[in-house]
Design a protein around this motif. Sequence first.
Motif, PDB file in Angstrom:
ATOM      1  N   LEU A 169       0.831  -1.202   0.000  1.00 59.61           N
ATOM      2  CA  LEU A 169       0.000   0.000   0.000  1.00 59.61           C
ATOM      3  C   LEU A 169       0.864   1.251   0.000  1.00 59.61           C
ATOM      4  O   LEU A 169       0.649   2.177  -0.801  1.00 59.61           O
ATOM      5  CB  LEU A 169      -0.922  -0.032   1.227  1.00 59.61           C
ATOM      6  CG  LEU A 169      -1.882   1.144   1.420  1.00 59.61           C
ATOM      7  CD1 LEU A 169      -2.833   1.256   0.236  1.00 59.61           C
ATOM      8  CD2 LEU A 169      -2.665   0.991   2.715  1.00 59.61           C
ATOM      9  N   TYR A 250      -9.382   3.356  -4.908  1.00 61.96           N
ATOM     10  CA  TYR A 250     -10.340   2.273  -4.672  1.00 61.96           C
ATOM     11  C   TYR A 250      -9.760   0.948  -5.167  1.00 61.96           C
ATOM     12  O   TYR A 250      -9.800  -0.075  -4.479  1.00 61.96           O
ATOM     13  CB  TYR A 250     -11.642   2.598  -5.392  1.00 61.96           C
ATOM     14  CG  TYR A 250     -12.759   1.584  -5.236  1.00 61.96           C
ATOM     15  CD1 TYR A 250     -13.847   1.844  -4.401  1.00 61.96           C
ATOM     16  CD2 TYR A 250     -12.767   0.388  -5.955  1.00 61.96           C
ATOM     17  CE1 TYR A 250     -14.891   0.937  -4.267  1.00 61.96           C
ATOM     18  CE2 TYR A 250     -13.798  -0.528  -5.831  1.00 61.96           C
ATOM     19  CZ  TYR A 250     -14.855  -0.253  -4.988  1.00 61.96           C
ATOM     20  OH  TYR A 250     -15.886  -1.173  -4.873  1.00 61.96           O
ATOM     21  N   ALA A 253      -7.137  -0.376  -2.927  1.00 62.61           N
ATOM     22  CA  ALA A 253      -7.710  -0.970  -1.714  1.00 62.61           C
ATOM     23  C   ALA A 253      -8.204  -2.389  -1.984  1.00 62.61           C
ATOM     24  O   ALA A 253      -7.985  -3.300  -1.181  1.00 62.61           O
ATOM     25  CB  ALA A 253      -8.851  -0.100  -1.182  1.00 62.61           C
ATOM     26  N   CYS A 256      -5.341  -4.679  -2.047  1.00 69.06           N
ATOM     27  CA  CYS A 256      -4.888  -5.023  -0.693  1.00 69.06           C
ATOM     28  C   CYS A 256      -5.782  -6.092  -0.071  1.00 69.06           C
ATOM     29  O   CYS A 256      -5.295  -7.001   0.610  1.00 69.06           O
ATOM     30  CB  CYS A 256      -4.869  -3.777   0.181  1.00 69.06           C
ATOM     31  SG  CYS A 256      -3.573  -2.586  -0.261  1.00 69.06           S
ATOM     32  N   LEU A 293      -8.784   1.266   4.699  1.00 71.09           N
ATOM     33  CA  LEU A 293      -9.312   0.480   3.589  1.00 71.09           C
ATOM     34  C   LEU A 293     -10.815   0.694   3.431  1.00 71.09           C
ATOM     35  O   LEU A 293     -11.320   0.814   2.305  1.00 71.09           O
ATOM     36  CB  LEU A 293      -9.008  -1.001   3.805  1.00 71.09           C
ATOM     37  CG  LEU A 293      -7.526  -1.401   3.740  1.00 71.09           C
ATOM     38  CD1 LEU A 293      -7.363  -2.891   4.033  1.00 71.09           C
ATOM     39  CD2 LEU A 293      -6.920  -1.064   2.389  1.00 71.09           C
ATOM     40  N   LEU A 296     -11.453   3.954   1.687  1.00 67.19           N
ATOM     41  CA  LEU A 296     -11.079   3.869   0.268  1.00 67.19           C
ATOM     42  C   LEU A 296     -12.115   3.113  -0.547  1.00 67.19           C
ATOM     43  O   LEU A 296     -12.210   3.299  -1.762  1.00 67.19           O
ATOM     44  CB  LEU A 296      -9.718   3.179   0.130  1.00 67.19           C
ATOM     45  CG  LEU A 296      -8.495   3.959   0.607  1.00 67.19           C
ATOM     46  CD1 LEU A 296      -7.261   3.080   0.580  1.00 67.19           C
ATOM     47  CD2 LEU A 296      -8.284   5.198  -0.258  1.00 67.19           C
ATOM     48  N   ARG A 304     -14.356   9.126  -0.507  1.00 63.49           N
ATOM     49  CA  ARG A 304     -13.053   8.495  -0.286  1.00 63.49           C
ATOM     50  C   ARG A 304     -11.982   9.555  -0.024  1.00 63.49           C
ATOM     51  O   ARG A 304     -12.233  10.748  -0.138  1.00 63.49           O
ATOM     52  CB  ARG A 304     -12.645   7.674  -1.517  1.00 63.49           C
ATOM     53  CG  ARG A 304     -13.662   6.612  -1.920  1.00 63.49           C
ATOM     54  CD  ARG A 304     -13.270   5.967  -3.249  1.00 63.49           C
ATOM     55  NE  ARG A 304     -14.444   5.427  -3.928  1.00 63.49           N
ATOM     56  CZ  ARG A 304     -14.614   5.404  -5.230  1.00 63.49           C
ATOM     57  NH1 ARG A 304     -13.662   5.879  -6.037  1.00 63.49           N
ATOM     58  NH2 ARG A 304     -15.719   4.915  -5.758  1.00 63.49           N
TER      59      ARG A 304
END
Length: 466
Positions: A169, A250, A253, A256, A293, A296, A304
């Motif tokens: 990230l 986005y 995220a 992730c 997260l 996001l 966001r």
Amino acid sequence: MEILCTRPGCSHPQNNFSDLDDPSKLKTVQQKYCTSCGMPLILTGRYLPSKLLGKGGFGAAFLAQDRFTPTMRLCVVKQFQPEGNLNAQSLAIAQDLFEREAVILEDLGSKHPQIPQLYAFFPLVISNPITQEEEQFFYLVQELIDGEDLETELKRKGIFLENEVIEVLHEILLVLQFIHDNNCIHRDIKPSNIMRDKQGRLYLLDFGAVKQVTATAGNPQKRSTGIYSMGFAPPEQMQGSAVYPATDLYALATTCLNLLTGKSPEELYDSYNNRWNWQAHVTQVSEGLANILDRLLLPSPSERYQSASEVLQALHSSQTQGSSSSTKTSIQASANPPIPSPAPISPTPKKGFSSVDLLIYSGFTGFEGAILILGLKSFLAAPGIIIGCIIITGLIYLQSRRILDKKDLFIVGIITALLLIFCLIFGALGFESVSFLLISGLVAAAGLIAITSLFKLIYQLLSSVL
């Protein structure tokens, strides 16, 4: 030496030339042609393709050598080769995207160490041996990143630890900060487009979908072409609406989440309730990372974080506040210029219940409910039933709000057992009565677990159908 023919559909693309094993001839030979279809093999007289790396929607990628460098430098040659029978308009869009990738790489790759550099971009016009008509091919040559993309790494090693996800990230946010500051939006962030080289450095790849920033929140009429990766792209991109820096955030995220859980974004999104349910699929995640997260992943771009800089600031703050945690990852604040404090983070949705949690809570509720209601009934008759129902309703509410966790349930169970022992010792309840209460509690627990499992199965079946 083997050279690979890059003509689409060539029946025998492998070509072997023993004379090119001589370095002096390899450097001076003018050209070699495919023995099957006659395609020129040494692209623009310089690049020698040797291996097909893969194919995508708009082209094929080859491993090649640059014979105009002293070390025969390895590189990646991308050929514009769209799949399917595209109409003239779609073909023009695809070609524009391919050329745009070359322009972006030339501009950004030379300025940032985690974006591949562009070496060359050229057309190749040749005659078709069957139709005798001219064919035009476009090639892009870029830096080879010798390593493994994160999609492959995830399959090889399994889910990423939280500190590993924070590293990804942080590193990609720095790249996105540079890209967005140069008025570009990547539009295709996903694990397969993030490469880790053998020294551990992360690179952002595939700039074919990059869009110049021509739309803002005040100019929504500027629409985006429908290019995205299903599951990773946010709602505005899938709808073909304007895209923003928050669009890339986005997608980062969701990347992730994929690394943290090992599951695809579609598996982590509860379409029935229209919300993300990713925390139910991880054993532990820090509150700071979860808050970042979740923000996001909000559906509206305006809700966001608005820039990579804001996310980096929030990430740095959460790591500073949680410095005593075992999941801490050191992030150098000096790498970022002073950034204004971000807007307050929206409340994080409550974590969903896993299937195991549901069964545990159901069993506990059935057991405690039977003992409380039957026990109070024996002392207070009808009012005891009402009081027992009220207490059980309160316990259910506390469980649903996560105020009582599994440790608290264990404590409540111990208190219940002590009360039964107390009643047995002092004669308030006989041995038969206590045995009856325990057996009734176990039967009620088993029954409620069975009912919960049945409803869970019905819900999953309906969700898969609907």
